[in-house]
Every structure is written in structure tokens, then in C-alpha cells.
Design a protein around this motif. Structure first.
Motif, mmCIF file in Angstrom:
data_model
loop_
_atom_site.group_PDB
_atom_site.id
_atom_site.type_symbol
_atom_site.label_atom_id
_atom_site.label_comp_id
_atom_site.label_asym_id
_atom_site.label_seq_id
_atom_site.Cartn_x
_atom_site.Cartn_y
_atom_site.Cartn_z
ATOM 1 N N TYR A 276 0.841 -1.211 0.000
ATOM 2 C CA TYR A 276 0.000 0.000 0.000
ATOM 3 C C TYR A 276 0.874 1.257 0.000
ATOM 4 C CZ TYR A 276 -3.027 3.682 1.784
ATOM 5 O OH TYR A 276 -3.690 4.870 1.966
ATOM 6 N N ARG A 277 1.878 1.291 0.858
ATOM 7 C CA ARG A 277 2.737 2.479 0.937
ATOM 8 C C ARG A 277 3.516 2.695 -0.357
ATOM 9 N NH1 ARG A 277 4.118 0.216 5.875
ATOM 10 N NH2 ARG A 277 6.205 -0.260 5.090
ATOM 11 N N ALA A 278 4.114 1.598 -0.863
ATOM 12 C CA ALA A 278 4.952 1.730 -2.053
ATOM 13 C C ALA A 278 4.130 1.958 -3.318
ATOM 14 C CB ALA A 278 5.830 0.480 -2.221
ATOM 15 N N GLY A 279 2.977 1.270 -3.419
ATOM 16 C CA GLY A 279 2.190 1.352 -4.652
ATOM 17 C C GLY A 279 1.242 2.527 -4.705
ATOM 18 N N ILE A 280 0.423 2.686 -3.676
ATOM 19 C CA ILE A 280 -0.597 3.729 -3.680
ATOM 20 C C ILE A 280 -0.014 5.088 -3.298
ATOM 21 C CG2 ILE A 280 -2.825 4.455 -2.741
ATOM 22 C CD1 ILE A 280 -2.939 1.962 -4.495
ATOM 23 N N LEU A 281 0.805 5.142 -2.260
ATOM 24 C CA LEU A 281 1.315 6.425 -1.774
ATOM 25 C C LEU A 281 2.526 6.908 -2.551
ATOM 26 C CD1 LEU A 281 0.970 5.909 2.095
ATOM 27 C CD2 LEU A 281 -0.688 6.844 0.478
ATOM 28 N N GLN A 282 3.401 5.986 -2.992
ATOM 29 C CA GLN A 282 4.635 6.387 -3.659
ATOM 30 C C GLN A 282 4.634 6.110 -5.160
ATOM 31 O OE1 GLN A 282 7.877 4.504 -1.554
ATOM 32 N NE2 GLN A 282 7.115 5.165 0.456
ATOM 33 N N GLY A 283 3.651 5.409 -5.675
ATOM 34 C CA GLY A 283 3.542 5.178 -7.112
ATOM 35 C C GLY A 283 4.554 4.207 -7.684
ATOM 36 N N GLN A 284 5.108 3.301 -6.853
ATOM 37 C CA GLN A 284 6.076 2.313 -7.337
ATOM 38 C C GLN A 284 5.316 1.047 -7.768
ATOM 39 O OE1 GLN A 284 9.217 1.675 -4.458
ATOM 40 N NE2 GLN A 284 9.332 3.844 -3.954
ATOM 41 N N TYR A 285 4.724 1.118 -8.948
ATOM 42 C CA TYR A 285 3.832 0.058 -9.399
ATOM 43 C C TYR A 285 4.576 -1.239 -9.720
ATOM 44 C CZ TYR A 285 0.867 4.154 -9.896
ATOM 45 O OH TYR A 285 0.183 5.314 -9.657
#
Length: 319
Positions: A276-285
Motif C-alpha cells: 500500500y505504501r509503495a504502490g498507492i502512496l509512492q507510485g512504485q507500481y
């Protein structure tokens, strides 16, 4: 040649009859197939279509360049994930919470179903079932609020009782050593009654004549439980245990995210919250897709192993 031609005609005729019979069966039971459509659409849209984007895990994905324009980087993101300094903590927390759920939370609905099955007063049984089912319909936000009201160091009922007996207040929700216990207990309270439904159904499917025959042979309630109830529930138990094993790296994001705070990161941060932190908040898909693919592969392997164990123990499996 003639015999071969005759055989081909017979085969085609048989296939045509089977096809016609299949369509006739579908039309005859069309109401059931229509009811299947929403479920099939759900799995198609939310389960199978996203699989097509799994190759993002092997790209340096950019939302502006899209799938075709993003650079292929091979196993870069998997290497970055496995060498991440907190990956060990994330994996350990995920596995421990999932194992605690299997060891402590999974058997309780079975015991509850057995106890409810032994109740002979139907009115009391129905009221009890309704009361136990209700927490399932509460959101985790509400459950967290109720937990806070119980465990708050200033207003919580538990701390009021502790101070009443001369003890010191404890900030349960801010201490990492209590985090997993709170997660497991709150999960049991919320889902135990609902999860017992399938075991109650399994017990209801046992032929009552088996119990009557056991009584005539002199078997007491304990013997009936061991030799009739347990074997009757075993297939359902093994199938649900297999499904639970396949999701061992899915520890329940919504619940953990509600209870997680900076003070409990050490024991509460799991793969789902990191995603959640990496994908949604930081955009690291790309790296979050790699995490999802890693979880899926591990879950699939564990499911295959659990299915073989189930076939070996009960003779039944998922496939």
C-alpha cells in the motif's frame, strides 16, 4: 474404407447428440446459469483480467509510457525486493500473523459449530447464532473503535479495571508486543460466528441415522463426536484449511492497517501494508506488482502441497 466412414458418421452423430443434450440441459436449468453470471463477471474482471498486467513486475513501468513504452528490466524489482533491508521483517510478520490465525483462529469456528450442534433448545440456538454472526457485518473501522474504547490508557474499560486493582495503565495499542495478540483476538471476535456457518452446514449434512445407530450400539456423546461428527466435518475442514494455506501471505490488509501505527511497525508491518505504501502512496507500481506475483507463486505452491496432503489424509481435494 467403408467401415472407417461408418465409424466417422457414428462419432459425429454421437457428438451432435451430446452437444444437443448439453444445450438442452443448459436451457432447462437456465435460471441457475443466469445466477452464475455476476460471480463469473466478478472473477473475470477482478481476478483474471489483472493477471494480464503481471508483466509490469519485469518492467520499469511508467503510467505515461504505458505497457508498450516502459523499459524491460528483467528481475530487477525482485532483486530489489529480496535485498530490501526490511524484507525479512515484513515476511516474518506476515507469516507469524497468518500462522497464528491458522493455529488459534481457524479451530474456534469448528468448536463453536460443534457446541451449537449439541444445543437442543432451538430458540436459544437461533438467538446465539444471530448474536455471533452480527460482528461479521461491522467494518474494521468500527471494530478498531470498539477496541480503542476497551484498551485506551485513559478511557478504556480494561485499564480502568487494572487501576481499580492497584495496577498501572498499559497503552496496549501503542506497544508492539501486544499488536499480534490484538489482531488475532479481534479477528476471532469478528469472524468466528460467520466462519462457523460452513461447519454447521457440514454437521447438518450428516445422516441422523448414524447417530441413532451409534446410540443403539452403546456409544456415548464423546464417541459419537469422535467417530461420526469429526469424520463428517473432515472434508470441509481440509478444504478450508487448504484455502487458508494458499493465502498464508495475505494476512488481512484492512484489519492490520486500521490497528497499525508507528509504535507497532516492528511487529505489525506486513507485505500488504508495504504494498500500500509503495504502490498507492509512492507510485512504485513495478515493485508492488513483484510483491503480488511473489505472494501468488508462494500461495500456489503451498496450495498444491496442501491439496496432496488432503488427498492423502481424506481422499478429497480441490482438484
Amino acid at each position: 474404407m467403408k467401415s472407417a466412414t461408418v465409424n466417422e458418421v457414428v462419432q459425429r452423430s454421437t457428438q451432435a447428440k451430446k452437444k444437443k443434450g448439453w444445450w438442452k440441459y443448459v436451457l432447462q436449468h437456465r435460471a441457475f446459469y443466469i445466477m452464475l453470471i455476476p460471480g463469473l463477471l466478478y472473477f473475470l474482471v477482478f481476478k483474471y483480467v489483472p493477471l494480464m498486467a503481471s508483466f509490469i513486475a519485469f518492467q520499469d513501468y511508467n503510467i505515461f509510457k504505458g505497457f508498450t513504452g516502459s523499459e524491460w528490466v528483467g528481475f530487477k524489482w525482485f532483486h530489489q525486493l529480496f535485498t530490501y533491508d526490511k524484507f525479512g521483517r515484513l515476511l516474518r510478520n506476515t507469516l507469524l500473523i497468518s500462522l497464528y490465525q491458522i493455529v488459534f483462529a481457524f479451530p474456534l469456528p469448528i468448536l463453536l459449530a460443534i457446541m451449537l450442534n449439541e444445543v437442543r433448545t432451538m430458540a436459544f440456538k437461533r438467538i446465539t447464532q444471530t448474536v455471533l454472526y452480527l460482528p461479521h457485518f461491522l467494518s474494521w473501522t468500527i471494530v478498531f473503535g470498539l477496541t480503542y474504547m476497551l484498551l485506551s490508557p485513559t478511557q478504556g474499560l480494561v485499564n480502568h479495571l487494572i487501576t481499580a486493582f492497584g495496577g498501572d495503565t498499559i497503552a496496549y495499542l501503542q506497544k508492539s508486543e501486544y499488536f499480534r495478540s490484538i489482531i488475532i483476538i479481534s479477528g476471532i471476535w469478528k469472524e468466528m460466528g460467520w466462519n462457523a456457518i460452513i461447519f454447521i452446514a457440514a454437521l447438518a449434512g450428516i445422516n441422523p441415522s448414524l447417530y441413532e445407530a451409534a446410540k443403539m450400539d452403546g456409544a456415548n456423546r464423546w464417541k459419537q463426536f469422535l467417530h461420526i461428527s469429526v469424520p463428517g466435518m473432515l472434508p470441509a475442514i481440509m478444504i478450508l484449511l487448504m484455502l487458508k494455506t494458499g493465502h498464508i501471505l495475505d494476512s488481512g490488509f484492512e484489519q492490520i492497517y486500521q490497528f497499525l501505527n508507528p509504535a507497532t511497525q516492528e511487529t505489525g508491518d506486513v507485505l500488504d501494508t508495504y504494498t500500500y505504501r509503495a504502490g498507492i502512496l509512492q507510485g512504485q507500481y513495478s515493485i508492488t506488482t513483484a510483491v503480488g506475483l511473489f505472494k501468488s507463486v508462494i500461495g500456489f505452491l503451498l496450495l498444491v502441497i496442501a491439496n496432496r496432503v488432503s488427498k492423502w489424509t481424506t481422499g478429497e481435494g480441490l482438484y
